[in-house]
Scaffold this motif. Structure first.
Motif: not given
Length: 754
Positions: A211-219
């Motif tokens: 999978s090429s999916a990428r996720l970033s998280t923040d607030t």
């Protein structure tokens, strides 16, 4: 499914070796799960580093062997390691495995075992009856296929395995991780062989690309955040409970098409569905453990089962009816929207005559927590899940657009580019998921920076190629088998390594040539030849283990080319066999050109002439056994068997020539419909040419035909040959020739050998 976890802490970059318990401390699930992950990672890395990407242990040599009829092939019992993961094909033919001290479905079966097994048990698994591949697609007829194995790991809870609930305690205590596999095929591959590079197999790179999916998280801060219990100055995570969030791709595809769903409890609010009275009513085993971890009116839920999981398909998203959607007395949930597909077809949920779901399908319902309006970071509306006609999942926006989940949490999706050589675009895949924890004490969340998915991670291994109705094995057996080759071999080549392209005969020959000479040993087995094996350089030996060491051409071609424009010196080929075809022109099984010192002995070569329509009528090829050209010095052919229209020949046209110095063809057998030994045309022989002790049969032109010229003092000996059923026995048009003690057996028609 997903596990009831507090958080996930394992990170391979930490290089931690173990987890150490300290006295008087609180024990957490995360610590011991980290230890399990450390051990699992070590075992997988160790296996991968030792064996390579895909091997079958010789203890179970039939492991995932593709055999039987092409239209309905079968899968052999046994084990295979794919990227370090152990996959096993347990068949119904069980046997006691003394080494593992267990009843095994992977142990090798003897003939007596099969005879003693119940009727219909042969120790193999039919393609259509794979344990983890419900309703696999039909095998296309008349096409070339690449057959491969897909291996991955799957989370199992008590909802899929009721035995995880011990009746002594009445609740589930632990969960399991299961290794599953599917034998699949790739069609439209054309003419490929085991040595074909991955990028040259149509569709293969796309099929195996992760999978090429990428996720970033923040607030961040959302003005309209509906949390009345928080003070305005607080930043970061604004929740009142520690949570483990799960984001999961629902519909795969590119940005702007793919969708996702999320849960603040790692999607653990779930239950088995025991009955489906209608497409909008379901009966569950439990409505939840408490008021928080339970189903409520208005929740978005997913209805799925094992078949959908194993096929990589998402479940059906529905909303629990607002107002009366939950009937606690009957544990009935009423759903809004389109009825669920109930039936026996693909993608449908089957029930019996009493509306009960099938136990083996493990039909279940999962709660997800997306709801209401989903805002972008700029506080504009992205979607409203409460609107009429909402699908219940959230469209993944373009890269750079961050979305609020809830309580100050921001997420940002992206796709990683695929390699420039790939002819497909990057996409999200259904089932891609990420988990991250959120903590109240410091208002923190786990920060992900373009993180790849936690799963699902698929691992692939080529098993076989189906080419023109033939099954070509591509597996690699481990460990390599040395047999009786010992120290006499510089490089050993196995059929598995050659056929899957990891350790080919040509690579071994090139290696010994680069080293200044050596011996390439071939073990017993079938070696698929897609291009001629070219032998040049000095002091090179290609040695088999008898005629069961077999070179088989995958298309009309020369099997072995010895020498060429650059001379080769001291070349030996012995103890092997080869089969090839020719459909146009004259082509040999073995060609020899410009060689100083050659020994071909105890070899069996078959070259079959066929017909092919090239658009202007049918042209017929001429098959040659061994062809000599250029300068050939000190060459010896002995104890060989040749089946071809022309056995051992020289120049085939006026543009070619042959000059021999001290050459011999002795004690060979030739079944040749045209000529046995034919050194004609522009041929010149010097010092000695010895053609003796040979058996030649069925040649309609001549058993031995020798023309051209000889040098002064040259001796040509044609002695002790037996020629049967040849229209003309021996035709010699050179000087200094001695023809003695040859037996010419008459043809059945009564005509002599001439």
């Amino acid at each position: 499914m997903s596990f009831d976890l507090s958080r996930k802490t394992f990170d391979a970059l930490d290089d931690y070796f173990g987890v150490v318990m300290q006295q008087g401390r609180v024990q957490l699930d995360a610590d011991w799960n980290t230890m399990v992950d450390q051990v699992s990672r070590r075992l997988q890395a160790e296996s991968l580093d030792t064996f390579g990407p895909a091997v079958v242990p010789r203890v179970t040599p039939e492991g995932f062997l593709i055999s039987g009829p092409v239209a309905a092939f079968e899968i052999g019992p046994g084990r295979i390691y794919v990227d370090g993961l152990l996959a096993e094909n347990h068949t119904e033919a069980l046997k006691w495995d003394a080494r593992l001290a267990e009843i095994s479905g992977t142990a090798r079966l003897s003939g007596a075992d099969i005879d003693a097994a119940p009727s219909g048990l042969t120790g193999t698994t039919p393609y259509a009856d794979q344990p983890y591949f419900p309703n696999p697609p039909d095998l296309p007829a008349g096409e070339n296929l690449l057959v491969y194995l897909d291996v991955w790991q799957r989370d199992i809870t008590h909802l899929q395995d009721a035995d995880l609930v011990d009746s002594a305690v009445g609740v589930d205590t632990t969960a399991r991780r299961q290794t599953v596999w599917q034998v699949r095929f790739l069609d439209g591959v054309g003419a490929i062989d085991a040595a074909t590079d991955d990028e040259d197999i149509p569709g293969w790179l796309e099929a195996i690309h992760p999978s090429s999916a990428r996720l970033s998280t923040d607030t961040g801060d959302l003005t309209d955040d509906d949390n009345p219990c928080l003070l305005p100055p607080q930043s970061g995570y604004k929740g009142l409970e520690n949570q483990l969030y799960r984001l999961q791709v629902h519909d795969g595809g590119p940005l702007g098409t793919a969708t996702f769903k999320w849960s603040r409890d790692n999607a653990i609010v779930a239950s088995r569905i025991s009955a489906m009275p209608s497409g909008n009513e379901i009966v569950v085993d439990t409505l939840g453990r408490d008021d928080v971890l339970s189903f409520h009116d208005g929740d978005w839920v997913e209805i799925t089962d094992d078949h959908r999981d194993l096929m990589g398909l998402p479940g059906e998203i529905r909303r629990i009816q607002l107002g009366g959607g939950i009937d606690g007395a009957t544990r009935t949930i009423t759903l809004e929207g389109d009825p669920l597909p109930i039936g026996s077809g693909a993608g449908e949920f089957p029930v019996d005559g009493s509306d009960q779901t099938l136990p083996e399908r493990n039909t279940r319902i999962i709660r997800w927590d997306q709801a209401g309006i989903v805002f972008r970071e700029d506080e504009s509306e992205h979607t409203n899940l409460d609107s009429a006609g909402s699908p219940g999942v959230i469209e993944i926006p373009a890269a750079g657009i961050r979305l609020f989940l809830e309580k100050g949490i921001l997420v940002d999706f992206d796709l990683e580019d695929v390699v420039a050589e790939a002819s497909f675009d990057p996409v999200f895949k259904s089932g891609d998921h990420w988990i991250f924890s959120a903590r109240v004490n410091d208002a923190s969340i786990d920060i992900l920076d373009r993180a790849p998915p936690e799963g699902i991670h698929h691992h692939y291994a080529k098993l076989a190629i189906i080419d023109n109705g033939n099954i070509i094995d591509c597996r690699t057996l481990w460990p390599p088998e040395m047999g009786d080759k010992g120290c006499a071999c510089t490089v050993c080549v196995e059929p598995e390594g050659h056929n899957n392209g990891t350790a080919t005969i040509q690579q071994a020959v090139d290696q010994v040539v680069a080293a200044g000479g050596g011996t390439v040993c071939l073990s017993v087995g079938r070696y698929e030849v897609g291009d001629p094996i070219r032998i040049a350089g000095d002091s090179v030996t290609l040695r088999g283990q008898g005629w069961q060491t077999m070179l088989v051409a995958q298309k009309p071609l020369e099997l072995i080319e010895i020498g060429g424009e650059a001379p080769a010196t001291d070349i030996t080929v012995d103890n092997l066999s080869g089969i090839t075809t020719v459909t146009n022109g004259a082509r040999p099984a073995v060609s020899v050109q410009n060689v100083f010192g050659l020994d071909i002995s105890q070899c069996f070569f078959t070259n079959v002439a066929g017909e092919m329509d090239w658009g202007d009528g049918v042209r017929r090829g001429t098959s040659l056994g061994i062809k000599f050209g250029g300068l050939v010095v000190l060459a010896r052919l002995e104890d060989c068997l040749l089946i071809a229209e022309r056995g051992i020949v020289g120049p085939a046209s006026e543009k070619e020539f042959l000059a021999t110095i001290d050459c011999a063809v002795k004690h060979c057998m030739m079944s040749c419909s045209e000529v046995g030994i034919g050194f004609t045309g522009l041929s010149f022989h010097l010092n000695r040419l010895d053609l003796s002790g040979n058996y030649i049969t069925r040649s309609k032109f001549a058993g031995i035909a020798l023309t051209g010229a000889t040098g002064g003092g040259t001796a040509v000996a044609i002695e002790d040959n037996l020629l049967t059923r040849c229209r003309r026995g021996i035709g010699a048009g050179v000087s200094n020739v001695r023809i003695l003690k040859n037996d010419l057996e008459e043809r059945k028609s009564g005509k002599g050998g001439g």
